[in-house]
Design a protein around this motif. Sequence first.
Motif: not given
Length: 150
Positions: A80-90
């Motif tokens: 869900a986090l990746k979907t809401m923030n496509p540019g996130i670098d985990l």
Amino acid sequence: YTFPSEGMDLEFTYSKSALAALHMQKNKGCFLLSTNQDYTFPSEGGMFLPGAGAAVAHVEAACEMKAVNVGKPESFMFNALKTMNPGIDLKRAIMVGDRLNTDMRFGNQGGASTLLVLTGVTSEERLKEPIENEKERPSFVIKSVADLFK
């Protein structure tokens, strides 16, 4: 319909479990969601209390169905986090927690670093034992969150 099991209901009762069981039986097609399946919760003096997972197990037994876990260590929240923030670098994120089997596994499976805090469930003695599942191995270990501010 869904019946979400709360993250930690400190006022969980037989009545709440019975209500969930009745709801599930009356509404065919419902499914049981859980957000936390930790069976224990740390208390004072190194003792443990029943955690949210104990309540989930109670409702599962009453409903005769297995809950779908959307909390740790399942990947639902990271997805869900990746979907809401496509540019996130985990790889720049860190999961802080006190459990190997949920917190560390969750962070490692999601691609984040992990920080194990020894003020909760996992003890320093436990870390002397082999960690058989690499997904449960913390990246870093500290005694207390307070150590971050020293």
